[in-house]
Design a protein around this motif. Sequence first.
Motif, PDB file in Angstrom:
ATOM      1  N   SER A 102      -0.988  -7.659   3.286  1.00 39.13           N
ATOM      2  CA  SER A 102      -0.810  -7.936   1.856  1.00 39.13           C
ATOM      3  C   SER A 102       0.656  -7.850   1.446  1.00 39.13           C
ATOM      4  O   SER A 102       1.037  -8.354   0.391  1.00 39.13           O
ATOM      5  N   ALA A 103       1.473  -7.188   2.262  1.00 36.79           N
ATOM      6  CA  ALA A 103       2.895  -7.007   1.925  1.00 36.79           C
ATOM      7  C   ALA A 103       3.779  -8.127   2.458  1.00 36.79           C
ATOM      8  O   ALA A 103       4.987  -8.138   2.221  1.00 36.79           O
ATOM      9  N   LYS A 104       3.184  -9.066   3.187  1.00 37.67           N
ATOM     10  CA  LYS A 104       3.962 -10.208   3.698  1.00 37.67           C
ATOM     11  C   LYS A 104       4.574 -10.955   2.509  1.00 37.67           C
ATOM     12  O   LYS A 104       3.885 -11.215   1.512  1.00 37.67           O
ATOM     13  N   ASN A 105       5.847 -11.256   2.621  1.00 32.30           N
ATOM     14  CA  ASN A 105       6.506 -12.009   1.547  1.00 32.30           C
ATOM     15  C   ASN A 105       7.579 -12.916   2.146  1.00 32.30           C
ATOM     16  O   ASN A 105       7.612 -13.104   3.362  1.00 32.30           O
ATOM     17  N   CYS A 113       2.277   2.117   4.381  1.00 33.38           N
ATOM     18  CA  CYS A 113       3.384   2.168   3.404  1.00 33.38           C
ATOM     19  C   CYS A 113       4.598   2.898   3.976  1.00 33.38           C
ATOM     20  O   CYS A 113       5.748   2.563   3.640  1.00 33.38           O
ATOM     21  N   VAL A 150      -3.131  -3.556   4.458  1.00 34.51           N
ATOM     22  CA  VAL A 150      -1.987  -3.212   3.604  1.00 34.51           C
ATOM     23  C   VAL A 150      -0.736  -3.948   4.084  1.00 34.51           C
ATOM     24  O   VAL A 150       0.015  -4.523   3.279  1.00 34.51           O
ATOM     25  N   LEU A 151      -0.516  -3.978   5.395  1.00 33.34           N
ATOM     26  CA  LEU A 151       0.658  -4.688   5.927  1.00 33.34           C
ATOM     27  C   LEU A 151       0.554  -6.188   5.644  1.00 33.34           C
ATOM     28  O   LEU A 151       1.524  -6.819   5.209  1.00 33.34           O
ATOM     29  N   ALA A 181       2.574  -1.170  -1.830  1.00 34.28           N
ATOM     30  CA  ALA A 181       1.991  -2.516  -1.743  1.00 34.28           C
ATOM     31  C   ALA A 181       1.161  -2.746  -3.002  1.00 34.28           C
ATOM     32  O   ALA A 181       0.006  -2.342  -3.082  1.00 34.28           O
ATOM     33  N   HIS A 182       1.772  -3.370  -4.016  1.00 30.00           N
ATOM     34  CA  HIS A 182       1.106  -3.568  -5.311  1.00 30.00           C
ATOM     35  C   HIS A 182       0.979  -5.050  -5.647  1.00 30.00           C
ATOM     36  O   HIS A 182       1.909  -5.815  -5.398  1.00 30.00           O
ATOM     37  N   ASP A 183      -0.140  -5.414  -6.242  1.00 26.29           N
ATOM     38  CA  ASP A 183      -0.311  -6.745  -6.818  1.00 26.29           C
ATOM     39  C   ASP A 183      -0.651  -6.616  -8.287  1.00 26.29           C
ATOM     40  O   ASP A 183      -1.026  -5.532  -8.765  1.00 26.29           O
ATOM     41  N   SER A 205      -3.574   3.701   4.605  1.00 25.32           N
ATOM     42  CA  SER A 205      -2.678   3.080   3.622  1.00 25.32           C
ATOM     43  C   SER A 205      -1.336   3.794   3.606  1.00 25.32           C
ATOM     44  O   SER A 205      -0.275   3.165   3.508  1.00 25.32           O
ATOM     45  N   LEU A 228       6.331   0.227   5.939  1.00 26.01           N
ATOM     46  CA  LEU A 228       7.012  -0.705   5.026  1.00 26.01           C
ATOM     47  C   LEU A 228       8.301  -0.068   4.479  1.00 26.01           C
ATOM     48  O   LEU A 228       9.348  -0.720   4.388  1.00 26.01           O
TER      49      LEU A 228
END
Length: 198
Positions: free
Chosen positions: A23-26, A177, A20-21, A190-192, A173, A180
């Motif tokens: 996937s949240a990389k931006n 979150c 989850v973390l 954490a959404h795509d 998860s 985050l």
Amino acid sequence: MKKTITIIGGSIAGLTAALVLASAKNDELDFDINIIDSGKPDLGAVAIYNSPLFPRGILGKDIIEQTLNQINSLLKVNYIKGQIEQISGSKGAFVSKGQDLEFKSDYIILATGASSFNIDGLGDVVKPHNLMNKPNKIRLEYSGRQEVKPGIYVAGTASGVTSMVTTAMGSASEAACAILSDIKGEIVVAHDTPTSRK
Ligand SMILES: Cc1cc2nc3c(=O)[nH]c(=O)nc-3n(C[C@H](O)[C@H](O)[C@H](O)COP(=O)(O)OP(=O)(O)OC[C@H]3O[C@@H](n4cnc5c(N)ncnc54)[C@H](O)[C@@H]3O)c2cc1C
């Protein structure tokens, strides 16, 4: 902004939190993630027939290997064999130590399972696990969003959830979150979408 996260316990809960973390990389947020595992997961005894989307009968060791590959496709993490024995410091400046191991981090996730908790430095947080049908199982006491101490979150069966792979994943998860959200100062999920990574 780069945050360092130490995840203690590298079974399904620790790996789900890492995923989850990762996937949240931006563009604004990046992570250094160290996952330390002492190699005694309940998941090692499992063949899974009751979790959606897992291949029928998949073994625990294959879940660990494939999930680690999935994490590393998003963000390279360090997966280290070893045991953490002590935590010191405070949020933003934790130190997790074991024999010949030392990890500094902003946050810690405890995904240490329900069999025992042998890490010094957190005080009297070990309580009986009320939802397992075996003797001497434990959980860690927390408040709010699975926060054992400020900046230290618990995930998986160590949080007291029923011992199922899916519940362990859900609590992990939630812990990720919560971190985050703490970093950003507002509620984060954490959404795509089908096009978000193209
Ligand atoms: C025989 C058996 C069959 C099962 N069958 C199913 C099933 O069919 N379906 C289902 O959904 N669930 C099943 N489960 C339950 C499932 O395995 C657990 O719910 C799940 O593994 C919990 O995941 P976890 O990550 O919270 O903990 P665990 O899988 O127990 O992992 C905890 C990890 O933390 C590590 N650790 C602990 N302390 C430290 C430390 N100080 N430093 C470093 N590492 C540390 C441990 O070595 C371990 O690898 C079964 C369990 C067993 C025992």
